[in-house]
Scaffold this motif. Structure first.
Motif, short mmCIF file in Angstrom:
data_model
loop_
_atom_site.label_atom_id
_atom_site.label_comp_id
_atom_site.label_asym_id
_atom_site.label_seq_id
_atom_site.Cartn_x
_atom_site.Cartn_y
_atom_site.Cartn_z
N ALA A 33 0.81 -1.21 0.00
CA ALA A 33 0.00 0.00 0.00
C ALA A 33 0.84 1.26 0.00
O ALA A 33 0.40 2.32 -0.46
N HIS A 34 2.08 1.18 0.51
CA HIS A 34 2.95 2.35 0.59
C HIS A 34 3.65 2.65 -0.72
O HIS A 34 4.21 3.74 -0.90
N ALA A 35 3.64 1.71 -1.65
CA ALA A 35 4.41 1.82 -2.88
C ALA A 35 3.58 2.48 -3.98
O ALA A 35 2.34 2.44 -3.97
N GLN A 36 4.27 3.05 -4.96
CA GLN A 36 3.59 3.61 -6.11
C GLN A 36 3.16 2.49 -7.05
O GLN A 36 3.77 1.44 -7.10
N GLY A 37 2.10 2.75 -7.81
CA GLY A 37 1.62 1.76 -8.77
C GLY A 37 0.36 1.08 -8.28
O GLY A 37 0.18 0.87 -7.08
N ARG A 38 -0.49 0.75 -9.21
CA ARG A 38 -1.73 0.06 -8.87
C ARG A 38 -1.41 -1.33 -8.32
O ARG A 38 -0.38 -1.93 -8.66
N PHE A 39 -2.31 -1.84 -7.51
CA PHE A 39 -2.07 -3.14 -6.88
C PHE A 39 -1.84 -4.23 -7.93
O PHE A 39 -0.96 -5.08 -7.77
N ALA A 40 -2.63 -4.22 -8.98
CA ALA A 40 -2.48 -5.25 -10.01
C ALA A 40 -1.11 -5.19 -10.67
O ALA A 40 -0.49 -6.23 -10.96
N GLU A 41 -0.62 -3.97 -10.92
CA GLU A 41 0.70 -3.82 -11.52
C GLU A 41 1.79 -4.31 -10.58
O GLU A 41 2.77 -4.94 -11.01
N GLN A 42 1.65 -4.00 -9.30
CA GLN A 42 2.63 -4.47 -8.32
C GLN A 42 2.63 -6.00 -8.23
O GLN A 42 3.69 -6.63 -8.14
N VAL A 124 0.00 -11.24 -1.59
CA VAL A 124 -0.75 -12.50 -1.50
C VAL A 124 -1.31 -12.90 -2.86
O VAL A 124 -1.24 -14.07 -3.26
N THR A 125 -1.87 -11.94 -3.58
CA THR A 125 -2.34 -12.23 -4.94
C THR A 125 -1.20 -12.77 -5.78
O THR A 125 -1.36 -13.76 -6.52
N ALA A 126 -0.02 -12.15 -5.70
CA ALA A 126 1.14 -12.59 -6.47
C ALA A 126 1.61 -13.97 -6.05
O ALA A 126 1.95 -14.81 -6.91
N ALA A 127 1.64 -14.23 -4.76
CA ALA A 127 2.09 -15.54 -4.27
C ALA A 127 1.17 -16.65 -4.76
O ALA A 127 1.63 -17.71 -5.20
N ALA A 128 -0.14 -16.41 -4.69
CA ALA A 128 -1.08 -17.42 -5.18
C ALA A 128 -0.90 -17.65 -6.67
O ALA A 128 -0.89 -18.80 -7.15
N ALA A 129 -0.72 -16.57 -7.42
CA ALA A 129 -0.54 -16.71 -8.86
C ALA A 129 0.73 -17.49 -9.19
O ALA A 129 0.72 -18.35 -10.08
N ALA A 130 1.82 -17.20 -8.48
CA ALA A 130 3.07 -17.90 -8.74
C ALA A 130 2.95 -19.40 -8.47
O ALA A 130 3.44 -20.22 -9.25
N ILE A 131 2.29 -19.74 -7.37
CA ILE A 131 2.09 -21.16 -7.05
C ILE A 131 1.25 -21.83 -8.12
O ILE A 131 1.54 -22.95 -8.58
N GLY A 132 0.16 -21.17 -8.53
CA GLY A 132 -0.71 -21.76 -9.54
C GLY A 132 -0.04 -21.91 -10.89
O GLY A 132 -0.20 -22.94 -11.57
N MET A 133 0.72 -20.91 -11.29
CA MET A 133 1.37 -20.95 -12.60
C MET A 133 2.41 -22.06 -12.71
O MET A 133 2.65 -22.58 -13.80
N ARG A 134 3.05 -22.39 -11.58
CA ARG A 134 4.09 -23.43 -11.61
C ARG A 134 3.77 -24.51 -10.56
O ARG A 134 4.64 -24.96 -9.83
N ALA A 135 2.50 -24.92 -10.55
CA ALA A 135 2.06 -25.89 -9.55
C ALA A 135 2.82 -27.21 -9.66
O ALA A 135 3.13 -27.85 -8.65
N GLY A 136 3.13 -27.63 -10.87
CA GLY A 136 3.86 -28.88 -11.04
C GLY A 136 5.23 -28.85 -10.39
O GLY A 136 5.71 -29.87 -9.88
N ARG A 137 5.85 -27.70 -10.38
CA ARG A 137 7.14 -27.56 -9.71
C ARG A 137 6.96 -27.27 -8.23
O ARG A 137 7.77 -27.71 -7.40
N ASP A 215 -14.97 -1.10 -10.18
CA ASP A 215 -13.65 -0.64 -10.60
C ASP A 215 -12.90 -0.11 -9.39
O ASP A 215 -13.47 0.60 -8.57
N SER A 216 -11.65 -0.43 -9.27
CA SER A 216 -10.89 -0.05 -8.08
C SER A 216 -10.59 1.44 -8.03
O SER A 216 -10.22 1.96 -6.97
#
Length: 237
Positions: A33-42, A124-137, A215-216
């Motif tokens: 929340a303290h950083a610049q940039g929209r949450f989705a971009e971060q 958390v959104t990023a962590a979930a996405a990373a796990i899902g994208m490379r679930a086999g690994r 819309d956010s």
């Protein structure tokens, strides 16, 4: 030399604990929340950092820390209610919904402002996405069962907030829920023999509730999200 396997085709994994600590610190401090940039971009920027084995381990650590911190916050509030003679249910990590049904008006939704600085719509959104994208690994790099548990815990608290804590459902909130469901789907598939779905997921699957998504930035309705339908299509396939 004998080699032992546990879990689905688990292999020997080399890792760098020092790099994992540096990566986790970077993800924690540079984004949020303290950083610049929209949450989705971060979130997209963090996903790019979590693509290798150390990144997957960091993603699992983010989910674990966030779920543990959220539970600690809820449990502390419930303990305070009990000290004031409230007789409702305890904070059960397997199913938060009964607690929030009984005491939602007296509880603060915990996912914003947890100790440690992790944000649900960013790290958390990023962590979930990373796990899902490379679930086999991920099933080789991490212990997949706890990761799956944490995904479902955070999903439970997310949807509970929408239903009982008047959490505003915008595109960032919907993206978090979608990423958690997709990651759980992909991780379960990679595990081969996953554990049964937890009670709150089964309950949502029995429902057909459509929620407006705003819309956010502009605060106008831009779509709709049906958690139960999404879970049925993703987790029962």
């Amino acid at each position: 030399m004998r080699w032992f396997r546990s879990g689905p085709a688990r292999r020997q994994v080399q890792h760098d604990p020092g790099r994992r600590q540096e990566l986790l610190l970077d993800v924690r401090q540079r984004f949020g929340a303290h950083a610049q940039g929209r949450f989705a971009e971060q979130a997209d920027a963090i996903i790019a950092l979590l693509q290798d084995d150390d990144g997957l381990a960091v993603a699992a650590a983010v989910l674990r820390e966030f779920a543990d911190s959220a539970h600690a916050e809820v449990a502390a509030e419930v303990a305070d209610l009990h000290r004031r003679s409230w007789r409702g249910p305890a904070a059960d990590r397997r199913n938060y919904r009964p607690l929030w049904q009984a005491a939602g008006a007296h509880l603060r939704w915990p996912l914003f402002g947890l100790p440690g600085g992790l944000h649900p719509y960013v790290q958390v959104t990023a962590a979930a996405a990373a796990i899902g994208m490379r679930a086999g690994r991920a099933v080789r790099v991490t212990a997949p069962e706890p990761v799956l548990v944490h995904l479902f815990e955070i999903l439970d608290l997310t949807l509970t907030g929408w239903e009982f804590a008047r959490v505003h459902v915008d595109t960032d909130a919907a993206a978090l829920a979608e990423r958690l469901i997709a990651a759980a789907r992909d991780l379960r598939a990679a595990m081969g023999d996953p554990p049964p779905l937890p009670p709150p997921v089964r309950e949502w699957m029995r429902r057909n509730v459509t929620i407006d998504v705003h819309d956010s930035v502009a605060q106008r309705i831009v779509g709709a999200f049906n958690p139960g339908k999404t879970m049925r299509e993703s987790l029962l396939a």
